[in-house]
Design a protein around this motif. Sequence first.
Motif, PDB file in Angstrom:
ATOM      1  N   VAL A  99       9.165   5.641   1.945  1.00 49.43           N
ATOM      2  CA  VAL A  99       9.076   4.348   2.625  1.00 49.43           C
ATOM      3  C   VAL A  99       9.785   3.263   1.826  1.00 49.43           C
ATOM      4  CG1 VAL A  99       6.817   4.979   3.577  1.00 49.43           C
ATOM      5  CG2 VAL A  99       6.929   3.597   1.507  1.00 49.43           C
ATOM      6  N   HIS A 100       9.986   2.131   2.478  1.00 48.82           N
ATOM      7  CA  HIS A 100      10.566   0.954   1.832  1.00 48.82           C
ATOM      8  C   HIS A 100       9.866  -0.274   2.399  1.00 48.82           C
ATOM      9  CE1 HIS A 100      13.812  -1.260  -0.220  1.00 48.82           C
ATOM     10  NE2 HIS A 100      14.070  -0.112  -0.809  1.00 48.82           N
ATOM     11  N   ASP A 101       9.462  -1.200   1.546  1.00 48.40           N
ATOM     12  CA  ASP A 101       8.806  -2.457   1.945  1.00 48.40           C
ATOM     13  C   ASP A 101       7.555  -2.203   2.782  1.00 48.40           C
ATOM     14  OD1 ASP A 101      11.031  -3.816   0.799  1.00 48.40           O
ATOM     15  OD2 ASP A 101      12.116  -3.648   2.695  1.00 48.40           O
ATOM     16  N   PRO A 102       6.577  -1.470   2.270  1.00 45.47           N
ATOM     17  CA  PRO A 102       5.408  -1.130   3.100  1.00 45.47           C
ATOM     18  C   PRO A 102       4.413  -2.269   3.238  1.00 45.47           C
ATOM     19  CG  PRO A 102       5.145  -0.257   0.878  1.00 45.47           C
ATOM     20  CD  PRO A 102       6.519  -0.854   0.928  1.00 45.47           C
ATOM     21  N   LEU A 137       6.239   5.694  -1.530  1.00 40.91           N
ATOM     22  CA  LEU A 137       5.064   4.837  -1.435  1.00 40.91           C
ATOM     23  C   LEU A 137       4.262   4.861  -2.725  1.00 40.91           C
ATOM     24  CD1 LEU A 137       3.003   3.172   0.241  1.00 40.91           C
ATOM     25  CD2 LEU A 137       2.016   5.361   0.978  1.00 40.91           C
ATOM     26  N   SER A 183       6.861   0.025   7.752  1.00 47.17           N
ATOM     27  CA  SER A 183       7.881  -0.158   6.712  1.00 47.17           C
ATOM     28  C   SER A 183       9.239  -0.424   7.344  1.00 47.17           C
ATOM     29  CB  SER A 183       7.932   1.068   5.798  1.00 47.17           C
ATOM     30  OG  SER A 183       8.261   2.234   6.543  1.00 47.17           O
ATOM     31  N   HIS A 203       6.789   0.036  -2.801  1.00 48.39           N
ATOM     32  CA  HIS A 203       7.658   1.195  -2.958  1.00 48.39           C
ATOM     33  C   HIS A 203       8.203   1.229  -4.374  1.00 48.39           C
ATOM     34  CE1 HIS A 203      10.982  -1.753  -1.865  1.00 48.39           C
ATOM     35  NE2 HIS A 203      11.511  -1.140  -2.918  1.00 48.39           N
TER      36      HIS A 203
END
Length: 321
Positions: free
Chosen positions: A39-42, A306, A56, A294
């Motif tokens: 994930v990115h920017d959760p 994550l 995300s 992340h």
Amino acid sequence: MRRRRALLTALPAALLLALLPSGATAYPNPGLVTGDVVVHDPTMIKTADGRYVLYSTHGGLEARTSTDRTHFTRAGSAFTGLPSWWSEYSPERDPWAPDISYHNGAYWMYYAVSSFGSNHSAIGLAKSSTGLPGSWSDRGIVYRTSTSDNHNAIDPNLFVDDDGSWWLSFGSYWTGIKMIRLDPATGNRHSDRTVHSLATRPDAPHAVEAPQIVKRDGYYYLFASYDRCCAGADSTYKIKAGRASSPTGPYTDRNGARMMDGGGTPVLETHGRYIGPGGQSVLKDSDGHVLVYHYYDRDDNGTPKLGINLLGWNGGWPTAY
């Protein structure tokens, strides 16, 4: 792992800090997470039925669900149809950095649409009665910036104060983190058009972004991501925080340095295989505040993954463990 976390949260903050090693090695590894965790920017919320829903960056805002905050399953996306207005800010119509919360009987999600390195950007709003993927109704643009502006409308975070006032913080590079007031009835911009400045860096390229505000014991805490994101194992992202007696600041770090002057108390930095933690959000759960972020896995070709840790409050300052 959950049992260990529960035991740790019961310890006094001073004793908890004493259990941690000193120096850079004091930063904890992420807690155990399994399943679909790339994930990115959760951002994550716990719904009324006890389910965790995480959104995300990318893919119409990717969704994952969990029943235990440990195992996550991919569950589609927030949007099944992509709003047409996104194409003005992102040719791929690829949204970033969602922020989810629950207020006034509904789930609210703010998110950004932009292109890497540009401040021709917009923050959008969506609402849902369940918070589940595929249930979101887009409400359009809340705030936008153009290349003639000195700041960037990405990385939004909604903060609702005890007096019922709504505030939206956002920002990336340029002149840093900003805040505007919102109308609680609509979630759109308030008639008060003031743009407040919360944090920046004195040194080019002024690398601070991804604000998150938490209120605790009368203080407002501003979390932000500093330095270079999105470069895999070469990323230098890190999470810092400051606090203030007002949501609009001024925010200062543990040593009294103003975040408008580049200050910030470290919360989590690179250690071992866990490179560039950032893009964070904070969830208030039954066992305390939970830091969701992340990092880039050095031992897996810099893949973004994550990270979840509990937050302690040593001497009134956030400490990941």
